[in-house]
Design a protein around this motif. Structure first.
Motif, PDB file in Angstrom:
ATOM      1  N   CYS A 250     -18.138   2.414 -73.332  1.00  0.00           N
ATOM      2  CA  CYS A 250     -18.813   2.755 -74.932  1.00  0.00           C
ATOM      3  C   CYS A 250     -20.082   2.545 -73.474  1.00  0.00           C
ATOM      4  O   CYS A 250     -20.250   1.309 -73.362  1.00  0.00           O
ATOM      5  CB  CYS A 250     -18.432   1.310 -75.591  1.00  0.00           C
ATOM      6  SG  CYS A 250     -20.030   1.234 -76.571  1.00  0.00           S
ATOM      7  N   VAL A 251     -21.225   3.324 -73.799  1.00  0.00           N
ATOM      8  CA  VAL A 251     -21.871   2.868 -72.735  1.00  0.00           C
ATOM      9  C   VAL A 251     -23.264   2.301 -73.724  1.00  0.00           C
ATOM     10  O   VAL A 251     -23.344   2.441 -74.824  1.00  0.00           O
ATOM     11  CB  VAL A 251     -23.179   3.725 -72.120  1.00  0.00           C
ATOM     12  CG1 VAL A 251     -24.099   4.394 -72.239  1.00  0.00           C
ATOM     13  CG2 VAL A 251     -22.018   5.290 -71.537  1.00  0.00           C
ATOM     14  N   SER A 256     -27.720  -1.748 -70.573  1.00  0.00           N
ATOM     15  CA  SER A 256     -27.155  -0.499 -69.387  1.00  0.00           C
ATOM     16  C   SER A 256     -26.013  -1.119 -68.879  1.00  0.00           C
ATOM     17  O   SER A 256     -25.568  -1.029 -68.364  1.00  0.00           O
ATOM     18  CB  SER A 256     -28.474  -0.510 -68.282  1.00  0.00           C
ATOM     19  OG  SER A 256     -29.273   0.121 -69.258  1.00  0.00           O
ATOM     20  N   VAL A 257     -25.297  -0.864 -69.796  1.00  0.00           N
ATOM     21  CA  VAL A 257     -23.931  -0.949 -69.530  1.00  0.00           C
ATOM     22  C   VAL A 257     -22.493  -0.657 -69.689  1.00  0.00           C
ATOM     23  O   VAL A 257     -22.626  -0.348 -70.935  1.00  0.00           O
ATOM     24  CB  VAL A 257     -23.492  -3.110 -69.957  1.00  0.00           C
ATOM     25  CG1 VAL A 257     -21.527  -3.248 -70.339  1.00  0.00           C
ATOM     26  CG2 VAL A 257     -24.053  -3.953 -69.057  1.00  0.00           C
ATOM     27  N   ILE A 258     -21.818  -0.554 -68.961  1.00  0.00           N
ATOM     28  CA  ILE A 258     -20.390   0.665 -69.791  1.00  0.00           C
ATOM     29  C   ILE A 258     -18.990  -0.371 -70.088  1.00  0.00           C
ATOM     30  O   ILE A 258     -18.547  -1.421 -69.100  1.00  0.00           O
ATOM     31  CB  ILE A 258     -19.999   1.744 -68.523  1.00  0.00           C
ATOM     32  CG1 ILE A 258     -20.755   2.266 -68.050  1.00  0.00           C
ATOM     33  CG2 ILE A 258     -18.414   1.929 -69.412  1.00  0.00           C
ATOM     34  CD1 ILE A 258     -20.471   3.492 -67.158  1.00  0.00           C
ATOM     35  N   THR A 278     -25.063   0.410 -65.792  1.00  0.00           N
ATOM     36  CA  THR A 278     -25.590   1.743 -65.113  1.00  0.00           C
ATOM     37  C   THR A 278     -26.669   1.521 -64.639  1.00  0.00           C
ATOM     38  O   THR A 278     -27.015   2.598 -64.227  1.00  0.00           O
ATOM     39  CB  THR A 278     -25.381   2.613 -66.023  1.00  0.00           C
ATOM     40  OG1 THR A 278     -26.439   2.267 -67.055  1.00  0.00           O
ATOM     41  CG2 THR A 278     -24.504   2.482 -67.317  1.00  0.00           C
ATOM     42  N   ARG A 279     -27.427   0.442 -64.448  1.00  0.00           N
ATOM     43  CA  ARG A 279     -28.926  -0.116 -64.033  1.00  0.00           C
ATOM     44  C   ARG A 279     -28.523  -0.316 -62.099  1.00  0.00           C
ATOM     45  O   ARG A 279     -28.184  -1.437 -61.916  1.00  0.00           O
ATOM     46  CB  ARG A 279     -29.777  -1.250 -64.346  1.00  0.00           C
ATOM     47  CG  ARG A 279     -30.811  -0.997 -64.666  1.00  0.00           C
ATOM     48  CD  ARG A 279     -31.453  -2.197 -65.221  1.00  0.00           C
ATOM     49  NE  ARG A 279     -31.081  -1.954 -67.040  1.00  0.00           N
ATOM     50  CZ  ARG A 279     -31.061  -3.726 -67.726  1.00  0.00           C
ATOM     51  NH1 ARG A 279     -31.610  -4.098 -67.248  1.00  0.00           N
ATOM     52  NH2 ARG A 279     -31.296  -2.854 -69.200  1.00  0.00           N
ATOM     53  N   THR A 280     -30.170   0.229 -61.484  1.00  0.00           N
ATOM     54  CA  THR A 280     -30.179  -0.384 -60.567  1.00  0.00           C
ATOM     55  C   THR A 280     -29.880  -1.794 -60.082  1.00  0.00           C
ATOM     56  O   THR A 280     -31.131  -2.403 -61.219  1.00  0.00           O
ATOM     57  CB  THR A 280     -31.366   0.803 -59.938  1.00  0.00           C
ATOM     58  OG1 THR A 280     -31.444   1.708 -60.249  1.00  0.00           O
ATOM     59  CG2 THR A 280     -31.370   0.218 -58.421  1.00  0.00           C
ATOM     60  N   ALA A 288     -34.890   0.220 -68.594  1.00  0.00           N
ATOM     61  CA  ALA A 288     -34.061   0.926 -68.468  1.00  0.00           C
ATOM     62  C   ALA A 288     -32.789   1.042 -69.395  1.00  0.00           C
ATOM     63  O   ALA A 288     -32.334  -0.535 -69.858  1.00  0.00           O
ATOM     64  CB  ALA A 288     -33.095   0.733 -66.988  1.00  0.00           C
ATOM     65  N   THR A 289     -32.606   2.015 -69.761  1.00  0.00           N
ATOM     66  CA  THR A 289     -31.155   1.958 -70.821  1.00  0.00           C
ATOM     67  C   THR A 289     -30.146   2.934 -70.433  1.00  0.00           C
ATOM     68  O   THR A 289     -30.248   3.985 -69.840  1.00  0.00           O
ATOM     69  CB  THR A 289     -32.125   2.501 -72.469  1.00  0.00           C
ATOM     70  OG1 THR A 289     -32.637   3.571 -72.174  1.00  0.00           O
ATOM     71  CG2 THR A 289     -33.421   1.447 -72.880  1.00  0.00           C
ATOM     72  N   GLY A 290     -29.420   2.866 -70.836  1.00  0.00           N
ATOM     73  CA  GLY A 290     -27.886   3.093 -70.543  1.00  0.00           C
ATOM     74  C   GLY A 290     -28.141   4.641 -71.576  1.00  0.00           C
ATOM     75  O   GLY A 290     -28.650   4.586 -71.873  1.00  0.00           O
TER      76      GLY A 290
END
Length: 389
Positions: A250-251, A256-258, A278-280, A288-290
């Protein structure tokens, strides 16, 4: 939009003459090409008119536009029937046939001409319809509507047309984020590997709704348990099952996490076993958004896009547990990656960059699983979804 004009224009556009007299299949056999359909935004400032067809050369990573495959009213997400005779699109609009609703459109696939022949369109009974899925038998279609916070199912007729909604669920409530979670936001629909369940990712309520599915009728009934819950404010956006059918990913858009989830098919339940960003690292730029994740067919590597920092994260997948290990992050080649897809050779990752109006093509190392640091880019207004035939 006037429904009569919607249907008439779609039929006219689908009747355009074939691209080449010999047909797409002959061209593909000669050139080793892959056929790609691209869903787009058609609302201003976009200049797109619907769904576009491309040829993709896996030997060189070259993308060539073949033209408009079918006119569509904001056809942002696409899915094939299992036999690929039909393509279904969600119409991410707020008004359909005079009602406050988005739409679902059905097309017959003409692969020889790289065209789509319009069959019918029905209201989704929810507005801002953002995602569409189909069950493994091809008998049921599902749609999630972000703006209204609702989901619906549709029966597929023998000729590929979709019925009026069979089941419809309107969610209520809100999440903790006062700017983004003031109401439900159904964002994604996914069918379980065994075709017995449907999942609806709800970014606004921080959960994944779980339903039992009767594929023959497209009827949905709430499961027990009826949902999986993320951390507050995480915003579950999309869902993807591992080929082993035991693990799902699940994204979470806002975090910004799986979230790596174990799937218990007997109980119809999801359990979190890992979270990975998923973020730098130490990102200080725009929010930032997954967004979206894809897996290789063998399930050994995964890739996820993150908007704002505009990167693609590459992961190695543990074949036993499904847990992820970060391999690296790569620029997506544009601005706001909305969707990603692996070509059939899995030598290339393609990225639909919404705001920069481009599709990026990034080379992939099939052994190491890593991505090249640079990409080729091709112009298209407001690309949203990449679907290989």
């Amino acid at each position: 939009m006037n429904r009569r004009r919607f249907l008439r224009t779609a039929i006219q556009s689908a009747a355009v003459a074939p691209l080449a007299a010999r047909g797409w299949r002959a061209f593909a056999a000669d050139a080793g090409q892959q056929l790609l359909y691209v869903g787009t935004q058609t609302l201003k400032p976009s200049t797109s008119q619907g769904i576009y067809a491309y040829s993709f050369d896996a030997a060189t990573g070259t993308l060539t536009q073949k033209g408009l495959a079918a006119w569509g009213d904001n056809p942002t997400y696409l899915v094939f029937s299992p036999d690929k005779k039909y393509l279904y699109a969600c119409n991410e609009i707020d008004h359909f046939g005079g009602a406050k609703s988005g739409g679902v459109s059905a097309f017959a696939v003409d692969a020889d001409a790289a065209k789509l022949n319009f069959l019918n369109a029905v209201p989704s009974e929810g507005y801002g319809t953002t995602h569409i899925a189909i069950d493994h038998t091809g008998k049921a279609v599902f749609a999630a509507s972000y703006d209204s916070g609702s989901a619906a199912s549709f029966h597929v007729e023998p000729d590929g047309r979709v019925s009026m909604p069979v089941s419809h669920f309107q969610y209520t409530g809100h999440g903790p984020d006062a700017s983004r979670q003031t109401s439900p936001h159904a964002h994604w629909v996914t069918v379980s590997p065994d075709n017995r369940y449907l999942f609806v990712n709800d970014l606004g309520l921080d959960c994944i709704h779980i339903y039992k599915l009767d594929a023959a009728t497209a009827k949905l009934t709430p499961n027990t348990p009826d949902a999986w819950h993320s951390d507050p404010g995480a915003g579950p956006r999309s869902l993807l099952f591992h080929p082993n059918g035991k693990v799902a990913y699940c994204v979470e858009e806002m975090a910004s996490v799986i979230a790596v989830l174990n799937w218990d098919a007997a109980k119809g339940s999801l359990t979190t076993v890992q979270k990975i960003s998923t973020r730098t690292e130490n990102w200080t730029g725009p929010t930032a958004t997954g967004c979206k994740m894809v897996l290789t067919h063998d399930g050994l590597f995964g890739y996820a896009c993150d908007r704002g920092d505009n990167n693609i994260s590459s992961f190695k997948v543990d074949p036993e547990t499904g847990k992820l290990s970060l391999l690296g992050r790569t620029p997506c080649g544009g601005d706001i990656p909305r969707h990603i897809a692996l070509d059939k050779s899995e030598k290339w990752l393609l990225v639909a960059n919404q705001v920069s109006d481009t599709i990026s093509v990034i080379a992939r190392d099939s052994v190491a699983g890593t991505l090249a640091a640079t990409s080729k880019t091709y112009p298209i207004s407001r690309p949203q979804c990449l679907l290989f035939y």
